[in-house]
Design an enzyme around this catalytic site. Structure first.
Site, PDB file in Angstrom:
ATOM      1  N   SER A   1      31.774  53.641  19.035  1.00 23.05           N
ATOM      2  CA  SER A   1      30.764  54.662  19.304  1.00 23.05           C
ATOM      3  C   SER A   1      30.253  54.627  20.725  1.00 23.05           C
ATOM      4  O   SER A   1      30.603  53.749  21.505  1.00 23.05           O
ATOM      5  CB  SER A   1      29.600  54.530  18.322  1.00 23.05           C
ATOM      6  OG  SER A   1      28.680  53.600  18.817  1.00 23.05           O
ATOM      7  N   GLY A   2      29.400  55.598  21.024  1.00 19.39           N
ATOM      8  CA  GLY A   2      28.830  55.732  22.353  1.00 19.39           C
ATOM      9  C   GLY A   2      27.491  55.039  22.502  1.00 19.39           C
ATOM     10  O   GLY A   2      26.867  55.128  23.556  1.00 19.39           O
ATOM     11  N   ASP A   3      27.034  54.371  21.427  1.00 17.48           N
ATOM     12  CA  ASP A   3      25.772  53.645  21.556  1.00 17.48           C
ATOM     13  C   ASP A   3      25.855  52.412  20.651  1.00 17.48           C
ATOM     14  O   ASP A   3      26.938  52.081  20.168  1.00 17.48           O
ATOM     15  CB  ASP A   3      24.586  54.569  21.219  1.00 17.48           C
ATOM     16  CG  ASP A   3      23.324  54.192  21.995  1.00 17.48           C
ATOM     17  OD1 ASP A   3      23.051  52.976  22.134  1.00 17.48           O
ATOM     18  OD2 ASP A   3      22.607  55.091  22.457  1.00 17.48           O
ATOM     19  N   ASP A   4      24.721  51.740  20.423  1.00 15.84           N
ATOM     20  CA  ASP A   4      24.757  50.485  19.660  1.00 15.84           C
ATOM     21  C   ASP A   4      25.421  50.687  18.288  1.00 15.84           C
ATOM     22  O   ASP A   4      25.153  51.666  17.601  1.00 15.84           O
ATOM     23  CB  ASP A   4      23.330  49.979  19.450  1.00 15.84           C
ATOM     24  CG  ASP A   4      22.625  49.714  20.771  1.00 15.84           C
ATOM     25  OD1 ASP A   4      23.283  49.218  21.712  1.00 15.84           O
ATOM     26  OD2 ASP A   4      21.418  50.010  20.874  1.00 15.84           O
TER      27      ASP A   4
ATOM     28  N   SER B   1      32.072  49.365  21.678  1.00 10.40           N
ATOM     29  CA  SER B   1      31.054  50.226  22.285  1.00 10.40           C
ATOM     30  C   SER B   1      30.850  49.792  23.741  1.00 10.40           C
ATOM     31  O   SER B   1      29.959  48.998  24.043  1.00 10.40           O
ATOM     32  CB  SER B   1      29.747  50.123  21.491  1.00 10.40           C
ATOM     33  OG  SER B   1      28.804  51.005  22.029  1.00 10.40           O
TER      34      SER B   1
END
Ligand SMILES: *[C@@H]1O[C@H](CO)[C@@H](O)[C@H](O)[C@H]1NC(C)=O
Ligand SMILES: *[C@@H]1O[C@H](CO)[C@@H](O)[C@H](O)[C@H]1NC(C)=O
Ligand SMILES: *[C@@H]1O[C@H](CO)[C@@H](O)[C@H](O)[C@H]1NC(C)=O
Ligand SMILES: *[C@@H]1O[C@H](CO)[C@@H](O)[C@H](O)[C@H]1NC(C)=O
Ligand SMILES: *[C@@H]1O[C@H](CO)[C@@H](O)[C@H](O)[C@H]1NC(C)=O
Ligand SMILES: *[C@@H]1O[C@H](CO)[C@@H](O)[C@H](O)[C@H]1NC(C)=O
Length: 482
Positions: free
Chosen positions: A262-265, A296
C-alpha cells in the site's frame, strides 16, 4: 418474494436437506436436482464467529453483477429485509460471482456478508452520490478536509455480531478518481474508507481481497472483540493514505495472516487526535498483530499513531515481514497529542530493504487544528523489540523523543541489521530516549546501553493469552437453491 422461500424454511429442515444432499454424494457446485424440483446453485462451508438461520442471495433483491448496473438499492433492500432476522436466528447475504457495482450500504446485527471467490464489489465513483457523515468525535475534523466525511462503502454502527467474509472475494474501491481529486484539492469532504465499523462488538472480517481503496481500507473504531484474518490488501505504493487496517479506540482485536501492499502504513493503530482524542479518552488496547507481510516503501509495517491521544496500550506484534518498507514498527506523536503509547511488544521481525528498522518521533506535527494544548505531552513508555533480522538497511534507527518528555523503557534485543552499500555513516541517532539493549548489531547509541550478550532475551513479550485468542470459529454453511 420470489427466491426468498428458504427463509421461511425452518433451520432444522434446511440442515436435513443439506444432510440428504451430502449423504447422496451429490456435492457438485451447480445444477443438482433437489426436492421440490429446486436446483442447488451454490453451497459451501466457511468459518465464522456464528452461523445464521436465514439466507438470501443479492440476486433475490434484483442485484445484477454485470459491472454496470448500480446495486446500491439491492444491497439496501436485502439488508433491510434481512435485518428482521437480527434477533431471530440472524441472516447471511451471499454475493455470487460477478462484478457488483454499488454505492454505500449499512450493515445490521447478527449478519454475515459473504463474497464468492469471483465476486467483486465495485465501489461507485459517483462522488456526489456518497452521503456525508459527521467527523469522528475523537478527531473533531475530517482527515482530508475540516468538515464531514463520506461514509465508507460498507458501514456499520452500534451493531453486534457482524461477519464480512468470503472465499477471497474482492472489494474494489476504484480509488483512482478519489486520489486524483484529493491531489487536486477538489474534495469537499474526507475520502471514504472501504469498511468502517463503529461502536460495535463481535466483528469478523476475513478471507477477502481489498483493492484500490479511496483511503484507509479497514477501520474498526470505538469497538471491541474484533477478528481480522486472511486479508489481502493491494493499492499502488504511491496512492495517498491507503492505510491497510486501522484499529482505532478498540479493545481486544486480533489481526492475523495479512498481506498488504500500500501507499501508507500497513497497520496503523490509533485512538483520536489532539484535544478531541484526549476528551473522548478511548484507548486502543489488547491488540494482537501476527503474520503480517507488508510492502510500503513510504510508510511503516505497523504505525502507532500519529493519532494516539486516547492512548495505546498492550500491543503484541509477532512474525512481521517487511519488504521495501520505510520502517518496521514506528511511533509517531507530537506535543499536543497527550495520551500514551505503552506496553508495546514486538517479537520476530524479518525485513528487507528498509530506510529505518526502528523509528520513533515526538515531532510528527499534523495537528487537528491550532487549539491543541501545548502542555499535553504524550507518554511513551515500555516499548520492546526482540528477535529482529534486517538486510539492506539505510539506517538502523532514528529515535527522537521530546525534549523534557523522553520516551522511556525502550528495550531492544537480539537484533541483527545488515546495512546497505549506501547506508548512512552513523547507523543510530537517538535523542530524548531512555532504555537498554542486548545483542544488537550494529552497536546502538549511548542512550540505550548494552547489557552484554548474555542478556539477549532481556526484552519482554507477555506469556499470557488475551481473550480474543480464545475465540473459536464455527463451521457454517450456505446452500442456495433456485
Ligand atoms: C447509515 O448509517 C449512517 C450513520 O448512522 C446514517 O447517517 C445513514 O443514514 C444510514 N444509511 C442508511 C441508508 O440507512
Ligand atoms: C451508538 O453508540 C454510541 C456509544 O454508545 C452512542 O453514543 C450513540 O448514541 C449510539 N448511536 C445510535 C444511533 O444508537
Ligand atoms: C486472494 O487473492 C489475492 C488476489 O488475487 C491473492 O494475491 C491471494 O494470494 C489470495 N489469497 C488466498 C488465500 O488465496
Ligand atoms: C480463511 O482464512 C484463514 C486464515 O488465513 C484460513 O486458515 C482459511 O483457510 C481461509 N478459509 C477460506 C475458506 O479460504
Ligand atoms: C537495497 O536497497 C536499495 C535502496 O536503498 C535498493 O535500491 C536495492 O535494490 C536493494 N538491494 C537489494 C539486493 O535488494
Ligand atoms: C534471536 O532471534 C532469532 C530470530 O531472529 C531467533 O531464531 C533466536 O532464537 C533468537 N535468540 C534468542 C536467544 O532468543
Amino acid at each position: 418474494m420470489e427466491g426468498f422461500w428458504r427463509s421461511s424454511l425452518r433451520f432444522q429442515e434446511m440442515k436435513m436437506i443439506w444432510l440428504m444432499v451430502m449423504v447422496l454424494g451429490l456435492l457438485s457446485p451447480r445444477g443438482i436436482e433437489c426436492r421440490k424440483g429446486r436446483v442447488l446453485q451454490d453451497s459451501f462451508d466457511y468459518l465464522a464467529l456464528s452461523c445464521r438461520a436465514h439466507s438470501a442471495s443479492i440476486t433475490d433483491f434484483g442485484g445484477v453483477g454485470d459491472g454496470k448496473t448500480l446495486n446500491t438499492k439491492a444491497f439496501k433492500d436485502a439488508i433491510n429485509q434481512l435485518s428482521q432476522y437480527s434477533y431471530n436466528g440472524g441472516a447471511q447475504l451471499f454475493v455470487p460471482a460477478g462484478q457488483w457495482l454499488t454505492g454505500t450500504f449499512n450493515l445490521t446485527s447478527h449478519f454475515t456478508l459473504y463474497l464468492h471467490k469471483d465476486a467483486v464489489l465495485l465501489a461507485s465513483q459517483d462522488i456526489n452520490g456518497w452521503p456525508v457523515i459527521d467527523p469522528l468525535p475523537s478527531y473533531g475534523h475530517g482527515r482530508d478536509t475540516a468538515g464531514g466525511r463520506y461514509i465508507s462503502l460498507i458501514f456499520g454502527t452500534n451493531l453486534t455480531d457482524v461477519v464480512i467474509t468470503g472465499d477471497n472475494g474482492t472489494i474494489d474501491g476504484q480509488g483512482d478518481l478519489w486520489w486524483q481529486q484529493f491531489h487536486r484539492k477538489k474534495l469537499k469532504y474526507t475520502r471514504p474508507y472501504l469498511i468502517e465499523i463503529m461502536h460495535s462488538d463481535n466483528i469478523q472480517i476475513s478471507n477477502l481481497t481489498l483493492v484500490n481503496s479511496p483511503a484507509w481500507n479497514v477501520h474498526p473504531v470505538y469497538s471491541s472483540n474484533i477478528l481480522i484474518q486472511g486479508i489481502t490488501i493491494i493499492a499502488p505504493i504511491t496512492s495517498p493514505n491507503t492505510d491497510g487496517i486501522n484499529p482505532d479506540s478498540c479493545t481486544n482485536t486480533r489481526i492475523e495472516d495479512i498481506y498488504i501492499v500500500s501507499g501508507d502504513d500497513c497497520v496503523a493503530v490509533k485512538s483520536g487526535w489532539d484535544e478531541y482524542g484526549i476528551q473522548y479518552g478511548m484507548p486502543t488496547k489488547q491488540l494482537i498483530i501476527r503474520r503480517l507481510t507488508c510492502i510500503s516503501p513510504y510508510s511503516a509495517a505497523i504505525a502507532l499513531g500519529s493519532e494516539m491521544s486516547g492512548g495505546i496500550q498492550d500491543v503484541r506484534a509477532e512474525d512481521i515481514t517487511a519488504i521495501h518498507t520505510e520502517s518496521g514498527v514506528r511511533i509517531k506523536t507530537a506535543v499536543g497529542r497527550g495520551g500514551y503509547v505503552k506496553d508495546i511488544y514486538v517479537r520476530g521481525m524479518t525485513m528487507h530493504t528498509m530506510k529505518w528498522v526502528f523509528w520513533m518521533t515526538g515531532n510528527y506535527g499534523s495537528h487537528a487544528d491550532n487549539h491543541y494544548d501545548p502542555n499535553a505531552l504524550p507518554v511513551i513508555q515500555g516499548v520492546n523489540y526482540r528477535d529482529v533480522v534486517a538486510e539492506n538497511v539505510t539506517m538502523a534507527a532514528r529515535l527522537e523523543g521530546i525534549s523534557g518528555d523522553p520516551f522511556t523503557g525502550i528495550c531492544i534485543s537480539n537484533v541483527t541489521i545488515g546495512l546497505a552499500k549506501k547506508a548512512k555513516k552513523v547507523p543510530w541517532t537517538c535523542a530524548d530516549v531512555q532504555g537498554i539493549t542486548s545483542g544488537v548489531v550494529p552497536p546502538p547509541c549511548g542512550l540505550l546501553p548494552d547489557q552484554g550478550p548474555e542478556r539477549v532475551g532481556i526484552c519482554d513479550f507477555p506469556a499470557n493469552n488475551l481473550a480474543i485468542d480464545a475465540v473459536e470459529l464455527q463451521r457454517c454453511s450456505y446452500t442456495n437453491y433456485s
